[in-house]
Motif scaffolding. Sequence first.
Motif, PDB file in Angstrom:
ATOM      1  N   PRO B   3       7.223  -4.725   8.282  1.00  0.00           N
ATOM      2  CA  PRO B   3       6.551  -3.871   7.304  1.00  0.00           C
ATOM      3  C   PRO B   3       6.825  -2.389   7.523  1.00  0.00           C
ATOM      4  O   PRO B   3       6.538  -1.592   6.668  1.00  0.00           O
ATOM      5  N   VAL B 186       1.012   0.123 -11.690  1.00  0.00           N
ATOM      6  CA  VAL B 186       0.816  -0.179 -10.272  1.00  0.00           C
ATOM      7  C   VAL B 186       2.157   0.118  -9.612  1.00  0.00           C
ATOM      8  O   VAL B 186       3.168  -0.492  -9.943  1.00  0.00           O
ATOM      9  N   VAL B 187       2.146   1.134  -8.738  1.00  0.00           N
ATOM     10  CA  VAL B 187       3.391   1.696  -8.231  1.00  0.00           C
ATOM     11  C   VAL B 187       3.502   1.394  -6.745  1.00  0.00           C
ATOM     12  O   VAL B 187       2.762   1.954  -5.942  1.00  0.00           O
ATOM     13  N   ILE B 188       4.390   0.476  -6.370  1.00  0.00           N
ATOM     14  CA  ILE B 188       4.535   0.119  -4.961  1.00  0.00           C
ATOM     15  C   ILE B 188       6.006   0.204  -4.598  1.00  0.00           C
ATOM     16  O   ILE B 188       6.871  -0.259  -5.343  1.00  0.00           O
ATOM     17  N   GLU B 193       6.324  -6.349  -1.911  1.00  0.00           N
ATOM     18  CA  GLU B 193       4.907  -6.106  -2.156  1.00  0.00           C
ATOM     19  C   GLU B 193       4.630  -5.981  -3.656  1.00  0.00           C
ATOM     20  O   GLU B 193       3.636  -6.477  -4.165  1.00  0.00           O
ATOM     21  N   SER B 196       4.735  -9.327  -5.278  1.00  0.00           N
ATOM     22  CA  SER B 196       3.566 -10.169  -5.020  1.00  0.00           C
ATOM     23  C   SER B 196       2.379  -9.663  -5.842  1.00  0.00           C
ATOM     24  O   SER B 196       1.539 -10.452  -6.265  1.00  0.00           O
ATOM     25  N   ALA B 197       2.349  -8.364  -6.118  1.00  0.00           N
ATOM     26  CA  ALA B 197       1.291  -7.852  -7.004  1.00  0.00           C
ATOM     27  C   ALA B 197       1.466  -8.439  -8.407  1.00  0.00           C
ATOM     28  O   ALA B 197       0.487  -8.833  -9.049  1.00  0.00           O
ATOM     29  N   SER B 200       0.719 -12.329  -8.261  1.00  0.00           N
ATOM     30  CA  SER B 200      -0.694 -12.663  -8.067  1.00  0.00           C
ATOM     31  C   SER B 200      -1.519 -12.362  -9.308  1.00  0.00           C
ATOM     32  O   SER B 200      -2.679 -12.750  -9.386  1.00  0.00           O
TER      33      SER B 200
END
Lengths: 400, 348
Positions: B3, B186-188, B193, B196-197, B200
């Motif tokens: 990570p 939604v900013v990743i 990750e 998966s957002a 989900s």
Amino acid sequence: MSDSTIDPRSLRTPPRRPLRLSWSDERVRGIVWQVLVVGLVGSIVWWLWSNTVHNLEVRRIATGFGFLTREAGLPIAEHVIDYSPTDTYFRALMVGLLNTLKVAIVGIILATILGTLIGIARLSKNWLLAKLAAVYVEVIRDLPLLLQLLFWYAILQGLPGPRQAIHPMEGVFLSNRGLKLPWIEWQDGHSYALLMLILGAVATWLYRRQALARQMRDGRPRPVWPVGLGLTLGLPLVVWAAAGAPWTVDWPALRGFNFQGGLNVSPEYFALLLGLVLYTAGFIAEIVRAGIQAVALGQWEAAQALGLRSGQVLKLIVLPQALRVIIPPMTSQYLNITKNSSLAVAIGYQDIVSIANTTLNQTGQAIEGIAIIMLVYLTISLSISLFMNWYNARIALVER
Amino acid sequence: MQPFGPSLTRALSIAALGIGLALPLAAKAQAPAGAANTLDAVRARGSLICGVNTGLAGFAQPDSQGVWRGFDADYCRAVAAAIFGDPNKVRFVPTTAQVRFTALQSGEVDMLARNTTWTLSRDTSLGLDFTATNFYDGQGFMVKASAGVKSAKELEGATICVQPGTTTEQNLTDWARANRIRFTPVVIERLEELLSAYVSGRCDAYTTDVSGLAATRSAQQRPADHLILPDIISKEPLALGVRQGDARFADITRWVHFLLLSAEEFGITQANVDQMANDPRPEVQRILGKNGGLGEMLGLQNGWAVNVLKAVGNYGELFQRHLVPLGIQRGPNALWTQGGLQFSPPFR
Ligand SMILES: N[C@@H](CCC(=O)N[C@@H](CS)C(=O)NCC(=O)O)C(=O)O
């Protein structure tokens, strides 16, 4: 020390010797060394700086802070101030800064409360409570914060979708879109009432000081709470009523893909706050425990022997002494919360680091972007340190 | 994957950039344009360092043995084969969308073969040059099939997952504004990750280049549960990138791409490259280095083309091998002779 015995003539400075330009003169040596060191450091900095500027130019990498006034075009989900992607990078960075403060300030308050409770619980005579607190501290401190954040974020993502949201009571919805709460529609009257609340709090504090001063003189305790209640509750209420008692509840409702209206606590913010608070509380608990244990048992016994009630013992005798041990390490924890909040990037909370990173990627200006991040953290950290040092000095034992 | 990857990589590359910039250029006198000479550096090092995705099926992704596979990964191999005659002299460095430019600027990678859109501002202010568009793409949206959405226009009020530091996030805001669609981003940064957002259900839609959508979709447990919407909201010419001002190295990457195209155009494949050496067509002879000395003009050996084609095959073969299995059509990436946009200038 009795200063009356000092001969005032002895306080006079010795006559200034004229500077002799000689290596054997200590002052000349001192000046020469200082000039040399400052000159050396200065020229190294200048050399590095001019190289950087030259190299950036040669590599055609844009420089300067001109980009701050350009349109950002970044989507930002959470903003305390109004923001749209047509705003400038400067405003986007301000939004990021406020998002950092939003999580850091709330985090500091909650972690302090939770940490104090756990620290006290660890000293409890109740075996189970003390052991639970001890296990908590050990486990939470041993797991890397980043893993904890990802864990909480994954848990929150596991919540049902908006259509199947958990709906415990009217207007409250918990789903993978976050926690939705009813909220009042903010109007001017509310701002006035809030202003009065702040003024009332300040006035109460001043009144308390006066009451204490008078108690010092005549020994009669004066209750502060009636006045305090009037100032902090009554006053805002009156002002609110005078402003027409505005009261429209904004109920969240499912419309289309998501809930509209109401107050939203996003999973990203919540996971970050939860992770930071739970993690830091583990450290704070230990600091509080150490602080309390640092107060000698004799102090408790002496205070009790004087007939003070146990609340008074804690408030008047133990806490003032414990705080002196607690405050300095607590300052580092507060700094840690602030800096750790930059792990927000990992779970998509758009704090200053996230927005500055995107900015430096879009504009290519890594040096400027990093400089902004450093400036922000330096400013926040110094402010926290200054405040805590001031507080520490205030509560420090005044030796007489 | 660990990570700590991206933040550490970023910290390192920014630190490297800072140090690199603060010190005087090594060969200021020899290279007045100020470009460090990447080709010489690569030769001296004995390997090419190639910036790729952190893991995007079909483009660049490590297989179970840790060998990087995919369309972009093979572009890296092709450039290595051109320089060294050996496609394995490559070190792959995974870069997120956010760190890729810093990694190139700081010299941590020699080139980018990484779904990077060629835009004016990137070309001019990021200290890099785009050399060849190896994939013409456009931005699209993917939703859960169960959501019943048929067009991007129906995404009013939706929550949309997007990677930061991409043209994707900027196009998204432009498009939303133009179409008066409100959305929650939604900013990743890390693709894993972010996906998966989306999976989900944190997001209603995921947006990126359509090729990326297809790659992601094919990697899902049940691809049929996900629907790529028909709307294309942007142009995304995904191009190879090198540091700005290094014309020689830029030429090499550019002509490796043109070589792959020309080979397809003239029917030279991985399997027949040796026989083709006897092909009487003059351009084929020039391509394969029998005539014309084109390789030397690039600063390479004349056998460079044979090495490249033996290592990875031609453009069509690359496409067939890596992208067709994901359901990606040739579309605009067909050769110009087939009505597409992929066009190589003459080998002359
Ligand atoms: N073409 C766009 C987007 C490129 C991009 O980063 N795409 C994503 C999604 S397809 C990606 O490749 N991510 C892989 C990673 O982050 O490792 C750009 O250049 O800004």
